[in-house]
Scaffold this active site. Structure first.
Site, PDB file in Angstrom:
ATOM      1  N   GLY A  37       0.816  -1.208   0.000  1.00  0.00           N
ATOM      2  CA  GLY A  37       0.000   0.000   0.000  1.00  0.00           C
ATOM      3  C   GLY A  37       0.854   1.265   0.000  1.00  0.00           C
ATOM      4  N   SER A  38       1.926   1.251   0.767  1.00  0.00           N
ATOM      5  CA  SER A  38       2.770   2.452   0.862  1.00  0.00           C
ATOM      6  C   SER A  38       3.354   2.811  -0.501  1.00  0.00           C
ATOM      7  CB  SER A  38       3.912   2.232   1.864  1.00  0.00           C
ATOM      8  OG  SER A  38       3.388   1.967   3.146  1.00  0.00           O
TER       9      SER A  38
ATOM     10  N   ASN B 105      -7.941   4.212   8.630  1.00  0.00           N
ATOM     11  CA  ASN B 105      -7.399   3.020   9.272  1.00  0.00           C
ATOM     12  C   ASN B 105      -7.507   3.037  10.796  1.00  0.00           C
ATOM     13  OD1 ASN B 105      -5.419   5.093   8.428  1.00  0.00           O
ATOM     14  ND2 ASN B 105      -4.038   3.955   9.737  1.00  0.00           N
TER      15      ASN B 105
ATOM     16  N   GLN C 275      -7.749   0.011   3.492  1.00  0.00           N
ATOM     17  CA  GLN C 275      -8.639  -0.539   4.531  1.00  0.00           C
ATOM     18  C   GLN C 275      -9.900  -1.195   3.954  1.00  0.00           C
ATOM     19  OE1 GLN C 275      -8.261  -0.995   7.910  1.00  0.00           O
ATOM     20  NE2 GLN C 275      -6.136  -0.371   7.648  1.00  0.00           N
TER      21      GLN C 275
ATOM     22  N   SER D  16      -3.592  -3.141  -0.551  1.00  0.00           N
ATOM     23  CA  SER D  16      -2.477  -3.901   0.011  1.00  0.00           C
ATOM     24  C   SER D  16      -2.941  -5.297   0.417  1.00  0.00           C
ATOM     25  CB  SER D  16      -1.929  -3.148   1.228  1.00  0.00           C
ATOM     26  OG  SER D  16      -1.016  -3.968   1.920  1.00  0.00           O
ATOM     27  N   GLY D  17      -2.199  -6.317  -0.019  1.00  0.00           N
ATOM     28  CA  GLY D  17      -2.608  -7.701   0.206  1.00  0.00           C
ATOM     29  C   GLY D  17      -2.814  -8.098   1.662  1.00  0.00           C
TER      30      GLY D  17
ATOM     31  N   THR E  82      11.792  -8.252 -10.605  1.00  0.00           N
ATOM     32  CA  THR E  82      11.123  -9.525 -10.871  1.00  0.00           C
ATOM     33  C   THR E  82       9.849  -9.607 -10.036  1.00  0.00           C
ATOM     34  OG1 THR E  82      13.250 -10.522 -11.313  1.00  0.00           O
ATOM     35  CG2 THR E  82      11.427 -12.032 -10.843  1.00  0.00           C
TER      36      THR E  82
ATOM     37  N   CYS F 278       1.705   2.364  12.984  1.00  0.00           N
ATOM     38  CA  CYS F 278       2.819   3.226  12.597  1.00  0.00           C
ATOM     39  C   CYS F 278       3.120   4.275  13.662  1.00  0.00           C
ATOM     40  CB  CYS F 278       2.499   3.933  11.286  1.00  0.00           C
ATOM     41  SG  CYS F 278       1.635   2.887  10.151  1.00  0.00           S
TER      42      CYS F 278
END
Ligand SMILES: *Cc1c(COP(=O)(O)O)cnc(C)c1O
Length: 395
Positions: free
Chosen positions: A69-70, A150, A178, A198-199, A236, A323
């Site tokens: 995500g970042s 978040n 989120q 983001s996964g 890759t 964070c």
């Protein structure tokens, strides 16, 4: 242990893990290699891209894989900044309660000559499309407003904000880390030009994300090198993580209705239970919030002490975001919705997972009540509040 910190990260689902394992053990070729074995990996990669695109109602060509995500947030902002600068547009609109991946990128852009307007967030944790409309100028290059917060879980009127931006011809990005996998997302219906996910926030692996960019938007590279991701993100491809993320997103969306109904019921149970604690307040609108999110402030409580005592009772929760915890600054999100410093310090975020039980929710309510009582009984601030030497901030 009760894990109630799913906004920080989630457990990889069995389905996601099962999708990843073959990419480590069998289909481990490099998607850029020309022999058939590499092409097998390339097929998996493009299959994952197409499935993720379908989940967002996007085109596969509009999907770029990033390290999370970042990175997606950074690349979206850098892209809009570069496109804007070419036309002499160096103004960006955002909000005061964005994730630091947005706020700190904006700080960097300010040093490079961009002007940033951060919209105020209402006490209910929402910004309006009208605020966005009023802030847009001739030289506005980008509006970036997070889809759901978040910390306090509030869901913004994204489609309306997108419509305003479309009408005024301004690019619109949203950090959807989120809500992805937890709310329906449709980039077309919601007028979104760029979007980050983001996964690891929806039971996929860590270190993988997606930047969606509408056709016609030329992405700015953050990482230069090989020709992967149509020359826009070298390196890759992290195929195991990409396959896991695609499986996790599809799985979450397949069960969306049932999990949403269950979580809203449990969330509201928690909110009702914790509201019984005196001098406390729910942060963020009660309805326009993620089904999994509960966030409270308790007067005369230190968030850190609360978390440590809850940890002793086997509950993983958070105060502010992953964070900012570890620093002693109060949450910028709680300050943005107008909580005074001393109250913002006493916050608790519980973010529920799909598998939490009603018994566990009841256990959390009892545990928080007990710990808040215990801490207040030892607190000189609490005594002085009760003896009238200090005014309560929260009713
Ligand atoms: C977690 C999170 C991010 C960062 O995503 P990573 O994949 O951990 O880099 C960005 N924005 C929001 C709103 C988040 O919750």
């Amino acid at each position: 242990m009760i894990y109630a910190d799913n906004a920080a990260t989630t457990k990889v689902s069995k389905t996601a893990l099962a999708a990843m394992l073959p990419c480590f053990e069998q289909v481990y070729g490099n998607p850029s290699s020309l022999y058939a074995f590499g092409q097998e990996a390339k097929e998996l990669l493009e299959d994952a891209r197409a499935r993720i695109a379908r989940c967002l109602n996007a085109d596969p060509k509009e999907i770029t894989f990033t390290s999370g995500g970042s990175e997606a947030d950074n690349q979206a902002l850098r892209t809009a900044a570069a496109l804007g600068a070419k036309k002499g547009k160096k103004h960006i609109i955002s909000t005061a309660f964005e994730h630091h991946a947005i706020l700190h990128t904006l700080d960097a852009l300010k040093k490079e000559g961009f002007e940033v307007t951060l919209l105020d967030v209402h006490e209910n944790g929402l910004v309006t499309a009208q605020q966005v409309a009023e802030a847009i100028r001739e030289d506005t290059a980008l509006v970036t407003v997070m889809f759901a917060n978040n910390e306090i879980g509030t869901i913004q009127p994204i489609a309306e904000i997108g419509a305003v931006c479309r009408e005024k011809g301004v690019l619109f990005h949203t950090d959807a880390v989120q809500p992805a996998g937890h709310l329906p997302i449709d980039v077309r219906a919601q007028n979104i030009d760029m979007l980050s996910i983001s996964g690891h926030k929806f039971h996929g692996p860590k270190g993988i994300g997606v930047l969606y960019a509408k056709k016609g938007i030329r992405l700015e590279n953050l990482i230069y090198g090989g020709a992967q991701e149509r020359n826009k993100r070298a390196g890759t491809e992290n195929l195991p993580a990409i396959a896991g993320m695609a499986a996790a997103l599809e799985e979450s969306l397949a069960h969306l209705d049932e999990t949403t109904a269950k979580l809203i019921r449990q969330r509201d149970m928690l909110i009702k239970g914790l509201s019984e604690i005196s001098h406390s307040v729910l942060n963020g609108d009660a309805e326009h919030r993620l089904p999994s999110n509960v966030n409270f402030c308790f007067e005369a409580i230190e968030g850190e002490s609360l978390l440590l005592l809850l940890d002793d009772k086997g509950i993983c929760a958070s105060s502010g975001s992953a964070c900012t915890s570890g620093s002693l600054d109060p949450s910028h999100v709680l300050l943005a919705i107008g909580r005074p410093h001393e109250v913002a310090h006493g916050s608790l975020r519980l973010s529920l997972g799909e598998d939490i039980t009603d018994d566990e929710v009841r256990y959390i309510i009892d545990a928080v009540k007990e710990v808040v009582d215990y801490l207040r009984n030892m607190s000189p601030v609490w005594r002085s509040l009760n003896e009238g030497r200090q005014q309560f901030v929260l009713p």
